[in-house]
Design a protein around this motif. Structure first.
Motif, PDB file in Angstrom:
ATOM      1  N   PHE A 212      17.871  21.115   7.053  1.00 51.91           N
ATOM      2  CA  PHE A 212      18.578  20.494   5.921  1.00 51.91           C
ATOM      3  C   PHE A 212      19.751  19.653   6.432  1.00 51.91           C
ATOM      4  O   PHE A 212      19.949  18.512   6.000  1.00 51.91           O
ATOM      5  CB  PHE A 212      19.072  21.599   4.979  1.00 51.91           C
ATOM      6  CG  PHE A 212      19.694  21.100   3.704  1.00 51.91           C
ATOM      7  CD1 PHE A 212      18.976  21.091   2.521  1.00 51.91           C
ATOM      8  CD2 PHE A 212      21.005  20.642   3.681  1.00 51.91           C
ATOM      9  CE1 PHE A 212      19.546  20.632   1.341  1.00 51.91           C
ATOM     10  CE2 PHE A 212      21.578  20.174   2.513  1.00 51.91           C
ATOM     11  CZ  PHE A 212      20.853  20.179   1.338  1.00 51.91           C
ATOM     12  N   ARG A 213      20.499  20.211   7.363  1.00 57.51           N
ATOM     13  CA  ARG A 213      21.676  19.506   7.881  1.00 57.51           C
ATOM     14  C   ARG A 213      21.281  18.294   8.724  1.00 57.51           C
ATOM     15  O   ARG A 213      22.008  17.298   8.766  1.00 57.51           O
ATOM     16  CB  ARG A 213      22.539  20.471   8.694  1.00 57.51           C
ATOM     17  CG  ARG A 213      23.134  21.578   7.862  1.00 57.51           C
ATOM     18  CD  ARG A 213      23.795  22.655   8.687  1.00 57.51           C
ATOM     19  NE  ARG A 213      25.198  22.371   8.921  1.00 57.51           N
ATOM     20  CZ  ARG A 213      26.023  23.223   9.513  1.00 57.51           C
ATOM     21  NH1 ARG A 213      25.587  24.391   9.922  1.00 57.51           N
ATOM     22  NH2 ARG A 213      27.293  22.904   9.710  1.00 57.51           N
ATOM     23  N   ARG A 214      20.157  18.380   9.396  1.00 61.27           N
ATOM     24  CA  ARG A 214      19.684  17.215  10.158  1.00 61.27           C
ATOM     25  C   ARG A 214      19.380  16.039   9.225  1.00 61.27           C
ATOM     26  O   ARG A 214      19.677  14.887   9.544  1.00 61.27           O
ATOM     27  CB  ARG A 214      18.441  17.585  10.965  1.00 61.27           C
ATOM     28  CG  ARG A 214      18.727  18.437  12.191  1.00 61.27           C
ATOM     29  CD  ARG A 214      17.477  18.637  13.025  1.00 61.27           C
ATOM     30  NE  ARG A 214      17.705  19.542  14.131  1.00 61.27           N
ATOM     31  CZ  ARG A 214      18.252  19.206  15.284  1.00 61.27           C
ATOM     32  NH1 ARG A 214      18.625  17.945  15.473  1.00 61.27           N
ATOM     33  NH2 ARG A 214      18.435  20.093  16.246  1.00 61.27           N
ATOM     34  N   GLN A 215      18.752  16.344   8.096  1.00 60.44           N
ATOM     35  CA  GLN A 215      18.474  15.290   7.119  1.00 60.44           C
ATOM     36  C   GLN A 215      19.768  14.689   6.594  1.00 60.44           C
ATOM     37  O   GLN A 215      19.898  13.462   6.462  1.00 60.44           O
ATOM     38  CB  GLN A 215      17.654  15.869   5.960  1.00 60.44           C
ATOM     39  CG  GLN A 215      16.252  16.325   6.367  1.00 60.44           C
ATOM     40  CD  GLN A 215      15.508  16.981   5.214  1.00 60.44           C
ATOM     41  OE1 GLN A 215      16.003  17.051   4.097  1.00 60.44           O
ATOM     42  NE2 GLN A 215      14.311  17.477   5.494  1.00 60.44           N
ATOM     43  N   GLU A 216      20.744  15.547   6.309  1.00 62.81           N
ATOM     44  CA  GLU A 216      22.039  15.057   5.852  1.00 62.81           C
ATOM     45  C   GLU A 216      22.707  14.214   6.935  1.00 62.81           C
ATOM     46  O   GLU A 216      23.323  13.177   6.656  1.00 62.81           O
ATOM     47  CB  GLU A 216      22.941  16.240   5.486  1.00 62.81           C
ATOM     48  CG  GLU A 216      22.500  17.003   4.253  1.00 62.81           C
ATOM     49  CD  GLU A 216      22.714  16.214   2.977  1.00 62.81           C
ATOM     50  OE1 GLU A 216      23.826  15.699   2.768  1.00 62.81           O
ATOM     51  OE2 GLU A 216      21.745  16.101   2.199  1.00 62.81           O
ATOM     52  N   GLY A 217      22.574  14.666   8.186  1.00 65.50           N
ATOM     53  CA  GLY A 217      23.183  13.939   9.296  1.00 65.50           C
ATOM     54  C   GLY A 217      22.563  12.567   9.505  1.00 65.50           C
ATOM     55  O   GLY A 217      23.272  11.596   9.815  1.00 65.50           O
ATOM     56  N   ALA A 218      21.247  12.468   9.339  1.00 67.18           N
ATOM     57  CA  ALA A 218      20.578  11.171   9.491  1.00 67.18           C
ATOM     58  C   ALA A 218      21.063  10.181   8.438  1.00 67.18           C
ATOM     59  O   ALA A 218      21.307   9.005   8.729  1.00 67.18           O
ATOM     60  CB  ALA A 218      19.065  11.359   9.397  1.00 67.18           C
ATOM     61  N   ALA A 219      21.212  10.664   7.196  1.00 61.50           N
ATOM     62  CA  ALA A 219      21.727   9.793   6.127  1.00 61.50           C
ATOM     63  C   ALA A 219      23.166   9.395   6.409  1.00 61.50           C
ATOM     64  O   ALA A 219      23.569   8.248   6.168  1.00 61.50           O
ATOM     65  CB  ALA A 219      21.624  10.508   4.784  1.00 61.50           C
ATOM     66  N   LEU A 220      23.929  10.336   6.958  1.00 56.74           N
ATOM     67  CA  LEU A 220      25.334  10.055   7.287  1.00 56.74           C
ATOM     68  C   LEU A 220      25.431   9.020   8.402  1.00 56.74           C
ATOM     69  O   LEU A 220      26.294   8.130   8.369  1.00 56.74           O
ATOM     70  CB  LEU A 220      26.011  11.360   7.704  1.00 56.74           C
ATOM     71  CG  LEU A 220      27.539  11.395   7.733  1.00 56.74           C
ATOM     72  CD1 LEU A 220      28.107  11.047   6.364  1.00 56.74           C
ATOM     73  CD2 LEU A 220      28.015  12.770   8.169  1.00 56.74           C
TER      74      LEU A 220
END
Length: 287
Positions: free
Chosen positions: A143-151
């Motif tokens: 989940f955090r990786r997906q958030e990080g990619a968007a960030l």
């Protein structure tokens, strides 16, 4: 960085659930809610979480639910028999009539419907719990990786905007030097009785213009932009470093603004500050 992970498993008639939630925090702030059966493993669970999560406000929950059929409380028939004998003897000795509903009476007696066995955590069950914990942590990481990619995409956009704005300053910077020179000379020429040494004036102009030169600030800002991009590519946690780089970028932009005594340049600096402020807000979400 915000995140959520959940996992569950079945073990001998009960379900084991694990949920992990994270919010932004400068350090690892971990709180746990663990079912009583597993509390003896609290330290080990905390160590597992700390090894996977660098920082953040973390809420960890571990609980179980049993199948209704497995929750049926056994009836202590031996104890019921003892109660029955004692009550029957008491009624005979006291000359009282016997109860008409022995079953209802006996089921209300102390400990007849009490579950007396104690549950112990076996190695087999603990292995299942560990698997559920690791699965939930992996879901959280995904989940955090997906958030990080968007960030990262957001950061790239803002960095590109700052880079573009920095290039837009150059034409005004060249015009500014000529305008400063012309304004000073015009001012001196407007005072006929003042005599001045042209060589000395040229030296002073050079000194003054050098004080307003922003070449070094532009170079350092370009370096910071490049370093920010390189740091984002590092797979290790780099949130704090990105925050430091953003601070240095702000320092160069502010210095550029203080040296920009031209309205067009100052407007561009304001737009650069706006882009950087959005980076600073979002960098708090980066690990």
């Amino acid at each position: 960085m915000t995140g959520f992970g959940r996992a569950e498993a079945n073990f001998q008639g009960k379900k084991i659930f694990v949920e992990v939630k994270t919010l932004n925090s400068k350090s690892l702030d971990l709180s746990t809610r663990i079912s009583s059966l597993y509390r003896e493993k609290d330290i080990q669970i905390r160590q597992t979480i700390a090894a996977r999560l660098i920082r953040g406000k973390v809420e960890f929950c571990l609980w179980t639910e049993r199948d209704n059929s497995a929750e049926a409380t056994p009836i202590n028939t031996l104890l019921m028999e003892q109660y029955y004998k004692q009550l029957r003897t008491a009624t005979q000795n006291m000359g009282m009539p016997e109860p008409t509903d022995w079953l209802a009476l006996l089921l209300r007696m102390p400990d007849v419907m009490t579950k007396t066995e104690t549950e112990e955590l076996t190695e087999e069950e603990w292995n299942v719990v560990q698997q559920v914990i690791n699965e939930a942590l992996q879901h959280l990481t995904d989940f955090r990786r997906q958030e990080g990619a968007a960030l990262q995409r957001k950061f790239e956009e803002k960095l590109d905007n700052i880079q573009r704005l920095l290039q837009e300053i150059e034409p005004f910077e060249k015009q500014r030097v000529e305008k400063i020179r012309a304004r000073i000379i015009d001012g001196l020429q407007s005072i006929p009785e003042v005599e001045y040494d042209k060589n000395r004036l040229e030296q002073e102009l050079i000194y003054y213009i050098e004080k307003l030169d922003i070449s070094e600030e532009k170079q350092r800002l370009n370096n910071h932009l490049k370093y920010f991009r390189e740091t984002m590519e590092n797979e290790e946690a780099q949130g704090k470093k990105l925050g430091f780089i953003a601070q240095e970028m702000g320092r160069e932009i502010n210095t550029t603004g203080s040296k920009s005594n031209q309205a067009e340049m100052q407007n561009i600096v304001v737009m650069m500050k706006d882009e950087l402020e959005q980076i600073k807000e979002q960098v708090l979400n980066a690990l």
